[in-house]
Design a protein around this motif. Structure first.
Motif, mmCIF file in Angstrom:
data_model
loop_
_atom_site.group_PDB
_atom_site.id
_atom_site.type_symbol
_atom_site.label_atom_id
_atom_site.label_comp_id
_atom_site.label_asym_id
_atom_site.label_seq_id
_atom_site.Cartn_x
_atom_site.Cartn_y
_atom_site.Cartn_z
ATOM 1 N N ASN A 93 -2.059 3.106 -8.562
ATOM 2 C CA ASN A 93 -3.118 2.910 -7.580
ATOM 3 C C ASN A 93 -3.209 1.436 -7.206
ATOM 4 N N ALA B 238 3.711 6.590 -6.702
ATOM 5 C CA ALA B 238 2.841 7.585 -7.350
ATOM 6 C C ALA B 238 3.481 8.958 -7.347
ATOM 7 N N VAL B 239 4.133 9.323 -6.259
ATOM 8 C CA VAL B 239 4.797 10.627 -6.184
ATOM 9 C C VAL B 239 6.003 10.673 -7.116
ATOM 10 N N ASP C 259 0.831 -1.201 0.000
ATOM 11 C CA ASP C 259 0.000 0.000 0.000
ATOM 12 C C ASP C 259 0.870 1.258 0.000
ATOM 13 N N HIS C 260 1.920 1.242 0.807
ATOM 14 C CA HIS C 260 2.758 2.451 0.874
ATOM 15 C C HIS C 260 3.675 2.554 -0.340
ATOM 16 N N THR D 48 2.682 1.971 -3.200
ATOM 17 C CA THR D 48 1.781 2.654 -4.132
ATOM 18 C C THR D 48 1.899 4.161 -3.992
ATOM 19 N N ARG D 49 1.895 4.646 -2.771
ATOM 20 C CA ARG D 49 1.959 6.087 -2.531
ATOM 21 C C ARG D 49 3.312 6.665 -2.954
ATOM 22 N N THR E 79 -4.270 9.067 -8.114
ATOM 23 C CA THR E 79 -3.006 8.346 -8.038
ATOM 24 C C THR E 79 -2.579 8.250 -6.585
ATOM 25 N N GLY E 80 -1.842 7.197 -6.272
ATOM 26 C CA GLY E 80 -1.390 6.971 -4.900
ATOM 27 C C GLY E 80 -2.483 6.523 -3.959
ATOM 28 N N GLN E 81 -3.586 6.008 -4.506
ATOM 29 C CA GLN E 81 -4.736 5.656 -3.687
ATOM 30 C C GLN E 81 -4.834 4.136 -3.487
ATOM 31 N N ARG F 128 0.415 6.997 -13.422
ATOM 32 C CA ARG F 128 -0.392 6.906 -12.208
ATOM 33 C C ARG F 128 -0.233 5.515 -11.595
#
Length: 271
Positions: free
Chosen positions: A190, A179-180, A172-173, A175-176, A244-246, A188
């Motif tokens: 997610n 995304a950045v 999950d992290h 992904t974040r 994005t990053g979700q 993107r």
């Protein structure tokens, strides 16, 4: 106040993926197979990737795509995969990564080998897919990556394995963070976070067991692979272009609940 004359997009068209090339890791069954169908129905050419030739090739035939047999946890195989995509198609517009299996083991009894195996099975292929696939998506003008996590990465239940949970939380992290980093490249990233999904791995369970488990979910049903594939399609399309990053939870409402702090038969609730 002036009348709103903002342009109205063709929303149905934003769901289309015509002319795009998507790689689906773990395409041979369950959520992967349904995702390959969802992407293909939206117009994408789907590159189906799996370790086992027979189911991977079968799904590729079903969706009119291409099968590549590869171990997504192996860097050499992943380099070969993206090189082949570049050579054959000259572009890549999206990656969907379904892969993960949980194994049992807690804080006190998990072995080093099992811990490392679970790390690779949940995280390594996602890292390789992003690291090796992002340059091709960048060169293609941008793209999307959709990973599949689990609500076990956000919540704790007795009996849920230690390593599976913590590495899903790390996914999950990832992904974040990705995304950045990749956003300025037009990419993107997610994640979809399901609850229990009735994939082929769960087929040994009885109908009675499924009925009992369904009572834990507000929607009173267990999710099907197609329920997750539909979310993956949304995140793969321009309908989600501002996301994005979700980590998008699709769990039938399971995790919006909390255990009651009092017994069900408590007296005293009155007007």
């Amino acid at each position: 106040m002036d009348f709103d004359e903002t342009a109205v997009p063709g929303y149905g068209g934003l769901l289309r993926l015509d002319g795009q090339v998507f790689v689906v890791l773990g395409a041979g069954q369950g959520i992967g197979r349904q995702s390959a169908h969802a992407l293909a129905q939206a117009g994408a050419t789907v590159v189906c990737v799996g370790r086992r030739a027979e189911p991977t090739e079968r799904v590729a035939r079903e969706v009119g795509g291409v099968a590549i047999v590869a171990d997504a946890q192996d860097r050499g195989d992943m380099v070969r995969l993206f090189d082949e995509v570049r050579t054959r198609f000259g572009k890549l517009n999206g990656i969907v990564d379904i892969i993960a299996i949980g194994i049992r083991g807690g804080v006190l009894d998990m072995t080093d080998d099992d811990y490392q195996w679970q790390h690779d099975n949940v995280l390594r292929h996602a890292f390789l897919a992003l690291q090796l696939g992002a340059p091709l998506m960048r060169d293609s003008g941008g793209g999307v990556a959709v990973l599949v996590s689990s609500v076990a990465g956000q919540h704790v239940w007795p009996g849920i394995t230690l390593a599976y949970s913590i590495f899903k939380a790390a996914l999950d992290h990832m992904t974040r963070v990705a995304a950045v980093e990749l956003g300025p490249l037009g990419i993107r990233v997610n994640t979809v976070s399901p609850g229990l999904i009735k994939t082929p791995r769960w087929q040994t369970q009885t109908a009675e067991w499924y009925e009992r488990v369904a009572q834990r979910y507000p929607v009173r049903r267990i999710g099907e692979p197609s329920d997750i594939a539909s979310v993956i399609l949304f995140l793969s399309s321009e309908l989600s272009r501002n996301m994005t990053g979700q980590v998008l939870v699709a769990d039938g409402g399971l995790t919006i609940q909390s255990p009651s702090p009092v017994p069900d038969d408590m007296q005293g609730w009155s007007r």
